[in-house]
Design a protein around this motif. Structure first.
Motif, PDB file in Angstrom:
ATOM      1  N   ILE A 172      29.744  21.757 -52.933  1.00  0.00           N
ATOM      2  CA  ILE A 172      30.433  20.522 -53.549  1.00  0.00           C
ATOM      3  C   ILE A 172      30.272  20.313 -54.854  1.00  0.00           C
ATOM      4  O   ILE A 172      30.537  20.278 -55.722  1.00  0.00           O
ATOM      5  N   LEU A 173      28.640  20.136 -54.993  1.00  0.00           N
ATOM      6  CA  LEU A 173      28.132  19.957 -56.497  1.00  0.00           C
ATOM      7  C   LEU A 173      28.263  21.100 -57.338  1.00  0.00           C
ATOM      8  O   LEU A 173      28.592  20.780 -58.558  1.00  0.00           O
ATOM      9  N   THR A 174      28.344  22.324 -56.899  1.00  0.00           N
ATOM     10  CA  THR A 174      28.566  23.485 -57.763  1.00  0.00           C
ATOM     11  C   THR A 174      30.165  23.305 -58.096  1.00  0.00           C
ATOM     12  O   THR A 174      30.513  23.410 -59.476  1.00  0.00           O
ATOM     13  N   VAL A 175      30.970  23.002 -57.301  1.00  0.00           N
ATOM     14  CA  VAL A 175      32.529  22.773 -57.829  1.00  0.00           C
ATOM     15  C   VAL A 175      32.804  21.548 -58.679  1.00  0.00           C
ATOM     16  O   VAL A 175      33.454  21.720 -59.508  1.00  0.00           O
ATOM     17  N   GLN A 176      31.869  20.465 -58.329  1.00  0.00           N
ATOM     18  CA  GLN A 176      31.822  19.366 -59.085  1.00  0.00           C
ATOM     19  C   GLN A 176      31.539  19.581 -60.489  1.00  0.00           C
ATOM     20  O   GLN A 176      32.196  19.347 -61.431  1.00  0.00           O
ATOM     21  N   ARG A 177      30.407  20.267 -60.956  1.00  0.00           N
ATOM     22  CA  ARG A 177      29.912  20.399 -61.903  1.00  0.00           C
ATOM     23  C   ARG A 177      30.869  21.378 -62.905  1.00  0.00           C
ATOM     24  O   ARG A 177      31.023  21.103 -63.939  1.00  0.00           O
ATOM     25  N   ALA A 178      31.546  22.354 -62.157  1.00  0.00           N
ATOM     26  CA  ALA A 178      32.575  23.237 -62.825  1.00  0.00           C
ATOM     27  C   ALA A 178      33.758  22.351 -63.325  1.00  0.00           C
ATOM     28  O   ALA A 178      34.134  22.702 -64.440  1.00  0.00           O
ATOM     29  N   ALA A 179      34.133  21.558 -62.558  1.00  0.00           N
ATOM     30  CA  ALA A 179      35.406  20.918 -62.706  1.00  0.00           C
ATOM     31  C   ALA A 179      35.286  19.705 -63.900  1.00  0.00           C
ATOM     32  O   ALA A 179      35.947  19.564 -64.490  1.00  0.00           O
ATOM     33  N   TYR A 180      33.796  19.213 -63.880  1.00  0.00           N
ATOM     34  CA  TYR A 180      33.571  18.156 -64.793  1.00  0.00           C
ATOM     35  C   TYR A 180      33.086  18.638 -66.090  1.00  0.00           C
ATOM     36  O   TYR A 180      32.999  17.634 -67.188  1.00  0.00           O
ATOM     37  N   VAL A 181      33.034  19.936 -66.524  1.00  0.00           N
ATOM     38  CA  VAL A 181      32.667  20.529 -67.687  1.00  0.00           C
ATOM     39  C   VAL A 181      33.768  20.178 -68.752  1.00  0.00           C
ATOM     40  O   VAL A 181      33.391  19.638 -69.786  1.00  0.00           O
ATOM     41  N   SER A 182      34.868  20.490 -68.252  1.00  0.00           N
ATOM     42  CA  SER A 182      36.009  20.051 -69.180  1.00  0.00           C
ATOM     43  C   SER A 182      36.296  18.531 -69.609  1.00  0.00           C
ATOM     44  O   SER A 182      36.641  18.184 -70.698  1.00  0.00           O
ATOM     45  N   GLU A 183      35.954  17.589 -68.552  1.00  0.00           N
ATOM     46  CA  GLU A 183      35.976  16.258 -69.090  1.00  0.00           C
ATOM     47  C   GLU A 183      34.697  15.985 -69.967  1.00  0.00           C
ATOM     48  O   GLU A 183      34.801  15.187 -70.674  1.00  0.00           O
ATOM     49  N   ALA A 184      33.712  16.515 -69.729  1.00  0.00           N
ATOM     50  CA  ALA A 184      32.369  16.102 -70.729  1.00  0.00           C
ATOM     51  C   ALA A 184      32.699  16.652 -72.081  1.00  0.00           C
ATOM     52  O   ALA A 184      32.618  15.968 -72.895  1.00  0.00           O
ATOM     53  N   GLN A 185      33.334  17.735 -72.028  1.00  0.00           N
ATOM     54  CA  GLN A 185      34.042  18.323 -73.441  1.00  0.00           C
ATOM     55  C   GLN A 185      34.759  17.376 -74.020  1.00  0.00           C
ATOM     56  O   GLN A 185      34.671  16.839 -75.458  1.00  0.00           O
ATOM     57  N   LEU A 186      35.576  16.915 -73.293  1.00  0.00           N
ATOM     58  CA  LEU A 186      36.918  16.251 -73.628  1.00  0.00           C
ATOM     59  C   LEU A 186      36.477  14.781 -74.509  1.00  0.00           C
ATOM     60  O   LEU A 186      36.722  14.156 -75.520  1.00  0.00           O
ATOM     61  N   TYR A 187      35.299  14.251 -73.763  1.00  0.00           N
ATOM     62  CA  TYR A 187      34.894  13.106 -74.177  1.00  0.00           C
ATOM     63  C   TYR A 187      33.365  12.990 -74.960  1.00  0.00           C
ATOM     64  O   TYR A 187      32.896  12.092 -75.356  1.00  0.00           O
ATOM     65  N   GLY A 188      33.050  14.316 -75.031  1.00  0.00           N
ATOM     66  CA  GLY A 188      31.692  14.585 -76.018  1.00  0.00           C
ATOM     67  C   GLY A 188      30.391  14.131 -75.498  1.00  0.00           C
ATOM     68  O   GLY A 188      29.616  13.515 -76.124  1.00  0.00           O
ATOM     69  N   ASP A 189      30.468  14.114 -74.090  1.00  0.00           N
ATOM     70  CA  ASP A 189      29.171  13.523 -73.292  1.00  0.00           C
ATOM     71  C   ASP A 189      28.640  14.644 -72.285  1.00  0.00           C
ATOM     72  O   ASP A 189      29.625  14.382 -71.055  1.00  0.00           O
ATOM     73  N   PRO A 190      27.857  15.200 -72.338  1.00  0.00           N
ATOM     74  CA  PRO A 190      27.333  16.239 -71.584  1.00  0.00           C
ATOM     75  C   PRO A 190      26.716  15.582 -70.170  1.00  0.00           C
ATOM     76  O   PRO A 190      26.264  16.079 -69.524  1.00  0.00           O
ATOM     77  N   PHE A 191      26.345  14.492 -70.430  1.00  0.00           N
ATOM     78  CA  PHE A 191      25.510  13.419 -69.253  1.00  0.00           C
ATOM     79  C   PHE A 191      26.340  12.621 -68.144  1.00  0.00           C
ATOM     80  O   PHE A 191      26.051  11.587 -67.831  1.00  0.00           O
ATOM     81  N   ILE A 192      27.780  12.884 -68.181  1.00  0.00           N
ATOM     82  CA  ILE A 192      28.429  11.993 -67.362  1.00  0.00           C
ATOM     83  C   ILE A 192      27.927  12.115 -65.988  1.00  0.00           C
ATOM     84  O   ILE A 192      27.475  13.189 -65.465  1.00  0.00           O
TER      85      ILE A 192
END
Length: 151
Positions: free
Chosen positions: A15-35
């Protein structure tokens, strides 16, 4: 075709692996790698799986998506809806959301939030009956859009 079922404690790592892969694009979109979804630990995910409602979508043995639901009064708080990036756009997120709606039979409403620039998320949530309730400015780069599906 995905099978949707309750997560097991042993699923936390996947679950964590999928979660991290899925949220990378969100982190890039908002410029925050620590979401929060990117810095959550496998122990934290495991605790949520053991204590709450976490549904996973599986294709064979692979976890390809997940969603969390937690009751607060008569409202289900929806969180961490994720789908593996290579399988996005195939209806898995919608199927997980619909399954959570079916699973949380005592809920009179479902609440969630997403970032203001997350157009795909907003389209999905609207398609499943969610409507914006308010916005919360978190920073210069991020405003959260809070949404509710009232039954």
């Amino acid at each position: 075709m995905s099978v949707i079922e309750r997560a097991k404690p042993g699923d936390a790592g996947e679950i964590l692996t999928v979660q991290r892969a899925a949220y990378v694009s969100e982190a890039q979109l908002y410029g925050d790698p620590f979401i929060p979804p990117l810095v959550e630990s496998v122990e934290q995910v495991g605790k949520v799986v053991r204590a709450g409602v976490v549904l996973v979508a599986r294709e064979g043995e692979r976890v390809v998506g997940a969603v969390r639901g937690r009751m607060s009064g008569a409202t289900c708080l929806v969180g961490r809806l994720v789908v593996a990036p290579d399988l996005q756009g195939r209806g898995i997120g919608g199927a997980l959301l619909a399954a959570l709606h079916d699973e949380m039979v005592s809920a009179l409403a479902f609440d969630l939030f997403t970032g203001h620039q997350s157009e795909g998320n907003l389209r999905l949530y609207r398609r499943y009956g969610y409507r914006e309730t308010h916005r919360e400015r978190m920073s210069d780069h991020l405003t959260l859009i809070h949404m509710r599906r009232q039954l």
